[in-house]
Design a protein around this motif. Structure first.
Motif: not given
Length: 144
Positions: A67-84
């Motif tokens: 669950q923690v790993l999935l949240r971390l990956v989700g946060a990374l994806v969200l930051m990538y979307v923010y950059a876009l």
């Protein structure tokens, strides 16, 4: 062991940040610290933190759950979307969306998360543009 793997990755990242900063072609600025200095400072801090973790890893043998790993990956994806979203939507809209999602993920109710993110984005925008006099994108969709 995971500390050292993470630290090695951070050390590599700090080198990449320094290399990217060296590629900047910045015209003469009137400020003592131009835009080239901040990536170098970030790179040095990342390198110091990495070396600390390499030579003094944590005694705690914590292993992240799925669950923690999935949240971390989700946060990374969200930051990538923010950059876009950052350039086309502008600072206020992009930061409001990402801030609201992060606040909601950390336990705030959706309406509270949205209001908080909107207020934070507007205040941050005016602090960056008026106090620090930085160029922050207003958003291409708004003609900025």
């Amino acid at each position: 062991m995971y500390d050292r793997i993470f630290a090695g990755t951070l050390l590599l990242l700090s080198g990449l940040v320094a290399w990217a900063a060296a590629q900047f072609e910045v015209p003469f600025q009137y400020e003592p610290l131009g835009p080239k200095a901040f990536p170098y400072i970030l790179s040095a801090l990342l390198a110091l933190a990495s070396l600390w973790l390499i030579f003094k890893p944590s005694a705690d043998d914590w292993h992240p759950s799925k669950q923690v790993l999935l949240r971390l990956v989700g946060a990374l994806v969200l930051m990538y979307v923010y950059a876009l979203m950052y350039e086309p939507m502008g600072f206020i809209v992009a930061t409001t969306i990402v801030g609201a999602v992060f606040s909601w993920k950390f336990g705030a109710k959706p309406v509270v998360a949205g209001v908080y993110a909107l207020v934070m984005s507007i205040v941050s925008y005016f602090m960056l543009t008026d106090l620090l006099q930085l160029n922050v994108p207003a958003g291409a969709i708004f003609g900025g």
